[in-house]
Design a protein around this motif. Structure first.
Motif, short mmCIF file in Angstrom:
data_model
loop_
_atom_site.label_atom_id
_atom_site.label_comp_id
_atom_site.label_asym_id
_atom_site.label_seq_id
_atom_site.Cartn_x
_atom_site.Cartn_y
_atom_site.Cartn_z
N UNK A 180 0.80 -1.21 0.00
CA UNK A 180 0.00 0.00 0.00
C UNK A 180 0.84 1.26 0.00
N UNK A 181 0.18 2.38 -0.30
CA UNK A 181 0.87 3.67 -0.34
C UNK A 181 1.35 4.10 1.04
N UNK A 182 0.60 3.72 2.07
CA UNK A 182 1.01 4.12 3.42
C UNK A 182 2.35 3.49 3.80
N UNK A 183 2.56 2.22 3.44
CA UNK A 183 3.86 1.62 3.72
C UNK A 183 4.95 2.27 2.88
N UNK A 184 4.62 2.63 1.65
CA UNK A 184 5.60 3.33 0.82
C UNK A 184 6.07 4.61 1.52
N UNK A 185 5.12 5.38 2.05
CA UNK A 185 5.48 6.60 2.77
C UNK A 185 6.31 6.27 4.01
N UNK A 186 5.89 5.28 4.76
CA UNK A 186 6.60 4.93 5.99
C UNK A 186 8.04 4.54 5.71
N UNK A 187 8.28 3.76 4.67
CA UNK A 187 9.64 3.34 4.36
C UNK A 187 10.51 4.52 3.96
N UNK A 285 0.99 10.32 -5.19
CA UNK A 285 0.19 10.32 -6.42
C UNK A 285 -1.01 9.37 -6.32
N UNK A 286 -1.58 9.24 -5.13
CA UNK A 286 -2.66 8.29 -4.92
C UNK A 286 -3.85 8.50 -5.84
N UNK A 287 -4.10 9.76 -6.25
CA UNK A 287 -5.32 10.06 -6.99
C UNK A 287 -5.05 10.43 -8.45
N UNK A 315 -0.26 3.91 -5.57
CA UNK A 315 -0.79 2.58 -5.30
C UNK A 315 -2.11 2.35 -6.01
N UNK A 316 -2.74 1.23 -5.68
CA UNK A 316 -3.95 0.79 -6.36
C UNK A 316 -5.20 0.98 -5.50
N UNK A 317 -5.07 1.61 -4.34
CA UNK A 317 -6.19 1.70 -3.41
C UNK A 317 -7.35 2.53 -3.95
N UNK A 326 -1.62 -2.92 -2.55
CA UNK A 326 -0.50 -2.82 -3.49
C UNK A 326 -0.14 -1.34 -3.64
N UNK A 327 1.09 -1.00 -3.27
CA UNK A 327 1.59 0.34 -3.45
C UNK A 327 2.98 0.29 -4.03
#
Length: 483
Positions: A180-187, A285-287, A315-317, A326-327
């Motif tokens: 997910x996108x949130x994990x992408x940001x966290x990393x 770029x989520x949207x 991601x695909x959310x 999936x991000x």
């Protein structure tokens, strides 16, 4: 370093402060102080910002210095300004009030609740078929341990191809697949933001991003977005130059929650300014896949990157389904390898089967995303029509894309309204959840991801409780945690 606002900048933010409602009943200094308090409560003027000297502001506004002096004194008396001789005056809130932001959402299985706290859509019908097809692909990977810290190569290639199509040449080695996108940001934050580092975010912004930054113990500064027009380029670039943050987190495509789209010219200037300030840009770029009105999309921010200062996450959310998790991160290949090394200490790798489902869905992206856009367009229009009929006192800009509408209410009632809405089985995301300091009480985020009939019913229920807010409530309750 405390950022500051110049006299001309503050004058532009204040606008026609002398013609606000009730102005004819207030002396000039009181009207000016009230206008500054309004900017603070709306989040357009961040806390901790040094205001211009009295003489400078007086010249910018074309009024007497005595009026500005009296306004500053009134702001100090109400706790909205703190001054120290020789150091200037900077913005505060009364009694140091702050509201902690939680980015969590406590899911409930109560189907009677209309949940407008989450800006995500249900899965497309094609997901089941994609999962079946992915299961048929799975045997190709069963002979290995199944750990792919950077992600399956075929999914990385598919994501890279999407960036190349948008105008920024990308190889699979520049893509890291995440949960997910949130994990992408966290990393990225784990790698780029040591404890105590200064960061810059938009105000309002995504609550989970604030939660991630708080977990890193970052020193968060904000750039306030205008309700109608979005980013003030001069103020944004000035904040980058003055505070020189380690990282700046921005959502340039249909910003969450306001729905604004950053113009191409500002994207280019932002990248150049970030480079000169030594700032890394994290671009969410989520949207980006969800323009709804045929709007011409600006190039990705990464197009203007010449010094590896831009890290894009997505991601695909939003366009597909949040439950897929999936991000990805798009960055330089060496940075991707460093992120993968950190990722091994977090969760090793993303599930193989889910990545294969992602590959199948991205292969049909044109068809699926077009259907999602059409669905969201109809739901947005249904929400807008219901608001205009049931709550005509509220104002908003109809977003040209994304999944959220940012409504300005007829008073600072957002949190109280969210609590009252619980009684009629509606969950809301009040404005302060999207800021840091107890501001944004005049705003409410309203996603249009639910079916049109549910959106209309939610607005009807909200309108029914709106006019009871001034009555005493019999008991206190703990507000639900919202994402």
């Amino acid at each position: 370093m405390t950022s500051s606002v110049r006299g001309g900048q503050l004058a532009r933010l204040l606008g026609q402060w002398h013609s606000l409602p009730g102005r004819h009943r207030s002396p000039d200094y009181a009207a000016l102080a009230a206008a500054v308090r309004g900017l603070l409560s709306d989040g357009r003027l961040p806390l901790g910002v040094r205001l211009p000297a009295e003489r400078e502001l007086a010249e910018a506004l074309g009024i007497s210095r005595t009026t500005v002096t009296a306004a500053y004194r009134a702001l100090r008396e109400t706790g909205h300004l703190t001054s120290r001789r020789g150091a200037g005056s900077w913005t505060t809130l009364p009694n140091g009030h702050r509201v902690a932001t939680s980015g969590l959402w406590a899911a409930e299985d109560d189907r009677d609740v209309i949940d407008m706290g989450v800006a995500a859509s249900a899965a497309p019908d094609e997901l089941v078929a994609a999962a079946r097809d992915a299961a048929e692909d799975l045997p190709r990977y069963l002979g290995s341990a199944g750990y792919h810290p950077t992600g399956l190569m075929e999914l990385r290639e598919a994501v890279a191809a999407g960036y190349t199509t948008r105008g920024v040449t990308t190889s699979a080695e520049q893509i890291l697949i995440t949960a997910g996108t949130q994990q992408a940001l966290d990393l990225v934050l784990r790698l780029s933001v040591p404890a105590g580092s200064p960061v810059l975010v938009e105000a309002p912004t995504y609550p989970n991003a604030l939660a991630a930054l708080s977990a890193r113990r970052a020193r968060i500064n904000t750039h306030g977005l205008d309700t109608s027009t979005g980013w003030d380029g001069e103020l944004l670039l000035g904040a980058l130059r003055q505070s020189r943050p380690r990282v700046a987190y921005v959502i340039p495509e249909f910003q969450n929650p306001t729905g604004h789209l950053m113009p191409a010219a500002l994207r280019e200037r932002m990248v150049a300014t970030a480079h000169s300030a030594g700032t890394e840009l994290i671009v969410d770029e989520s949207f980006v896949d969800l323009p709804l009105d045929g709007v011409e999309m600006p190039p990705p921010v990464a197009v203007f990157d010449r010094h590896s200062r831009v890290v894009s996450i997505g991601g695909m959310s939003k366009a597909y389904w949040g439950g897929l998790r999936i991000g990805w991160v798009r960055a330089s290949a060496p940075l991707v390898q460093r992120l993968a090394a950190i990722r091994v200490g977090v969760d090793m790798a993303s599930p193989v089967l889910e990545q294969l489902v992602g590959v199948r869905l991205l292969a049909k992206s044109s068809q699926l995303v077009a259907a999602r856009r059409a669905q969201l367009r109809g739901r947005r229009d249904a929400l807008v029509a219901a608001l205009r009929e049931q709550l005509p006192e509220w104002s908003f800009v109809v977003p040209a894309g994304g999944v959220t509408l940012w409504a300005e209410l007829d008073g600072p009632i957002s949190s109280a309204l969210a609590r009252a809405a619980e009684d009629v089985r509606v969950r809301l995301a009040p404005g302060p959840r999207f800021g840091l300091d107890g501001t944004l009480e005049r705003f409410l985020r309203l996603p249009f991801t639910l079916p049109a009939e549910e959106l209309a019913e939610a607005v009807r229920r909200i309108a029914a409780v709106r006019y009871d807010l001034d009555r005493p409530r019999p008991s206190w309750r703990t507000p639900s945690v919202i994402a």
